[in-house]
Design a protein around this motif. Structure first.
Motif, mmCIF file in Angstrom:
data_model
loop_
_atom_site.group_PDB
_atom_site.id
_atom_site.type_symbol
_atom_site.label_atom_id
_atom_site.label_comp_id
_atom_site.label_asym_id
_atom_site.label_seq_id
_atom_site.Cartn_x
_atom_site.Cartn_y
_atom_site.Cartn_z
ATOM 1 N N THR A 107 0.815 -1.206 0.000
ATOM 2 C CA THR A 107 0.000 0.000 0.000
ATOM 3 C C THR A 107 0.856 1.267 0.000
ATOM 4 O O THR A 107 2.061 1.218 0.248
ATOM 5 N N THR A 108 0.204 2.376 -0.259
ATOM 6 C CA THR A 108 0.870 3.676 -0.189
ATOM 7 C C THR A 108 1.452 3.907 1.203
ATOM 8 O O THR A 108 2.569 4.401 1.352
ATOM 9 N N LYS A 109 0.692 3.545 2.231
ATOM 10 C CA LYS A 109 1.168 3.697 3.606
ATOM 11 C C LYS A 109 2.408 2.850 3.854
ATOM 12 O O LYS A 109 3.343 3.277 4.538
ATOM 13 N N ASP A 110 2.433 1.638 3.293
ATOM 14 C CA ASP A 110 3.616 0.788 3.431
ATOM 15 C C ASP A 110 4.847 1.484 2.868
ATOM 16 O O ASP A 110 5.920 1.486 3.490
ATOM 17 N N LEU A 111 4.713 2.070 1.684
ATOM 18 C CA LEU A 111 5.844 2.762 1.063
ATOM 19 C C LEU A 111 6.308 3.930 1.925
ATOM 20 O O LEU A 111 7.508 4.145 2.107
ATOM 21 N N ALA A 112 5.353 4.692 2.430
ATOM 22 C CA ALA A 112 5.704 5.837 3.271
ATOM 23 C C ALA A 112 6.465 5.387 4.515
ATOM 24 O O ALA A 112 7.477 5.989 4.896
ATOM 25 N N THR A 113 5.996 4.332 5.141
ATOM 26 C CA THR A 113 6.648 3.824 6.348
ATOM 27 C C THR A 113 8.060 3.344 6.048
ATOM 28 O O THR A 113 9.007 3.626 6.802
ATOM 29 N N MET A 114 8.228 2.619 4.962
ATOM 30 C CA MET A 114 9.555 2.126 4.600
ATOM 31 C C MET A 114 10.500 3.267 4.248
ATOM 32 O O MET A 114 11.684 3.253 4.631
ATOM 33 N N ASN A 115 9.999 4.258 3.514
ATOM 34 C CA ASN A 115 10.834 5.428 3.202
ATOM 35 C C ASN A 115 11.340 6.089 4.483
ATOM 36 O O ASN A 115 12.510 6.473 4.591
ATOM 37 N N GLU A 116 10.445 6.208 5.459
ATOM 38 C CA GLU A 116 10.819 6.850 6.727
ATOM 39 C C GLU A 116 11.862 6.026 7.465
ATOM 40 O O GLU A 116 12.802 6.576 8.062
ATOM 41 N N GLN A 117 11.738 4.719 7.439
ATOM 42 C CA GLN A 117 12.702 3.874 8.138
ATOM 43 C C GLN A 117 14.096 3.992 7.548
ATOM 44 O O GLN A 117 15.089 3.963 8.272
ATOM 45 N N VAL A 118 14.178 4.135 6.236
ATOM 46 C CA VAL A 118 15.485 4.278 5.586
ATOM 47 C C VAL A 118 16.022 5.696 5.737
ATOM 48 O O VAL A 118 17.176 5.906 6.118
ATOM 49 N N ASP A 119 15.195 6.690 5.439
ATOM 50 C CA ASP A 119 15.680 8.075 5.387
ATOM 51 C C ASP A 119 15.861 8.702 6.767
ATOM 52 O O ASP A 119 16.790 9.498 6.970
ATOM 53 N N SER A 120 14.991 8.363 7.706
ATOM 54 C CA SER A 120 15.066 8.980 9.028
ATOM 55 C C SER A 120 15.749 8.092 10.056
ATOM 56 O O SER A 120 16.513 8.567 10.893
ATOM 57 N N ARG A 121 15.477 6.800 10.004
ATOM 58 C CA ARG A 121 16.046 5.890 11.001
ATOM 59 C C ARG A 121 17.342 5.223 10.525
ATOM 60 O O ARG A 121 17.960 4.474 11.267
ATOM 61 N N ARG A 122 17.708 5.488 9.273
ATOM 62 C CA ARG A 122 18.985 5.007 8.710
ATOM 63 C C ARG A 122 19.088 3.488 8.689
ATOM 64 O O ARG A 122 20.169 2.939 8.829
ATOM 65 N N ARG A 123 17.968 2.816 8.484
ATOM 66 C CA ARG A 123 18.017 1.370 8.318
ATOM 67 C C ARG A 123 18.408 1.025 6.886
ATOM 68 O O ARG A 123 18.177 1.807 5.958
ATOM 69 N N LEU A 124 18.991 -0.146 6.698
ATOM 70 C CA LEU A 124 19.411 -0.562 5.370
ATOM 71 C C LEU A 124 18.190 -0.915 4.524
ATOM 72 O O LEU A 124 17.273 -1.603 4.997
ATOM 73 N N PRO A 125 18.153 -0.460 3.251
ATOM 74 C CA PRO A 125 16.994 -0.737 2.398
ATOM 75 C C PRO A 125 16.657 -2.223 2.297
ATOM 76 O O PRO A 125 15.480 -2.592 2.330
ATOM 77 N N GLU A 126 17.663 -3.090 2.196
ATOM 78 C CA GLU A 126 17.359 -4.514 2.058
ATOM 79 C C GLU A 126 16.706 -5.063 3.325
ATOM 80 O O GLU A 126 15.792 -5.885 3.254
ATOM 81 N N ASP A 127 17.148 -4.592 4.504
ATOM 82 C CA ASP A 127 16.543 -5.052 5.758
ATOM 83 C C ASP A 127 15.091 -4.605 5.850
ATOM 84 O O ASP A 127 14.216 -5.364 6.282
#
Length: 314
Positions: free
Chosen positions: A278-298
């Motif tokens: 979903t759109t919300k899923d994408l937003a959440t994942m973007n935030e985890q990578v860009d703000s929380r600095r998690r690795l995209p693959e994780d």
């Protein structure tokens, strides 16, 4: 096998790769392919990389060997997709339709992308097929323009939609990219479709921190961002619904080289993701990578596991 992220410099040779010869583009006859080794293209920004990672992980689970090839320029990766140097890319329906239309019919061609996803997909597939490309079913996730205002401002004036803002006749200074002055889906469209009183465009970029701070501080009243921006709460902002459908249907769509990756097995794997992401899923994942600095693959792997699409490690 972890997907491998390769540098964009490896794609520089694709500038001259144009896929099928012009005289052959109207008759692509190769059967849909099911290549064992697949290259998944990423457009070099967080969301595209996350989608590419998810494609790669799912295809590896299905028995393919994959690598991720990152390149920021559509002028490079689209010809590489035609030629088979890239097999799969995540794209956005209306944006890619208009891009292919301009490439095929010239920069002044009438846009074919629209808020109607059915019409947009019909036009996109007609443009893609002669180039040996197959466009899979549009997913639930949509990344398109969105307009946000301070939550307190919205509550004070009873604003939930862009139509509400137009009816309120409040003067609005808009934080956006400088091209917003002329783009039909930005300032001109807000005026024509919604009757919003745009007093000026503050050229601070699309969804940038600077733009959102300007609205948070009251310097501007509204910011142009996207539907997958997960940082709006951090600035006390809320999106006003595009209730008259001004924005084009930019649903996430996988695009594949038909001769290498157009099989029912490959398309079935990717379509299953589109049906649940979903759109919300994408937003959440973007935030985890860009703000929380998690690795995209994780982040990609965790999302797929939550959705029940990927077996959990261990």
């Amino acid at each position: 096998m972890p997907a491998l992220l390769l540098p964009a410099v490896l794609l520089l040779t694709t500038a001259c790769a144009t896929g099928p010869a012009l005289e052959d583009r109207g008759r692509i006859t190769a059967p849909p392919g099911n290549s064992e080794e697949l290259t998944v293209g990423s457009a070099g920004f967080t969301e595209s990389e996350l989608l590419a990672r998810m494609y790669g992980l799912l295809l590896e689970q299905a028995g393919h060997r994959t690598r991720i090839l990152s390149v920021t320029n559509r002028e490079l990766y689209e010809p590489a997709l035609e030629s088979g140097q890239i097999d799969i890319v995540p794209e956005y329906a209306a944006t890619f339709a208009d891009w292919l239309n301009a490439k095929t019919n010239g920069p002044d061609a009438k846009p074919v992308g629209s808020p109607d996803i059915g019409a947009t997909m019909k036009a996109l597939r007609a443009l893609a097929a002669p180039r040996g490309l197959a466009v899979l079913d549009p997913g639930r996730a949509v990344d398109q323009n969105a307009f946000a205002v301070p939550a307190r401002y919205a509550a004070r004036h009873g604003l939930r939609t862009l139509s509400d803002l137009g009816r309120a006749k409040l003067p609005v200074r808009l934080a956006a990219g400088d091209e917003c002055v002329q783009r039909p889906y930005c300032a001109p469209g807000l005026k024509k479709t919604y009757g919003i009183v745009i007093t000026g465009v503050d050229p601070k970029g699309v969804g940038t921190t600077q733009a959102k701070k300007a609205v948070q501080n009251g310097e501007d009243q509204m910011v142009l961002t996207t539907t997958t921006d997960a940082t709006l709460d951090d600035f006390g902002l809320t999106v006003l619904a595009d209730d008259r459908h001004l924005q084009n249907a930019d649903h996430v769509v996988p695009v594949v080289n038909r001769a290498r990756a157009g099989s029912e097995e490959i398309t079935g794997v990717l379509d299953r993701l589109g049906a649940v992401l979903t759109t919300k899923d994408l937003a959440t994942m973007n935030e985890q990578v860009d703000s929380r600095r998690r690795l995209p693959e994780d982040v990609a792997r965790a999302c797929l596991e939550r959705k029940g699409l990927l077996e959990r490690n261990g």
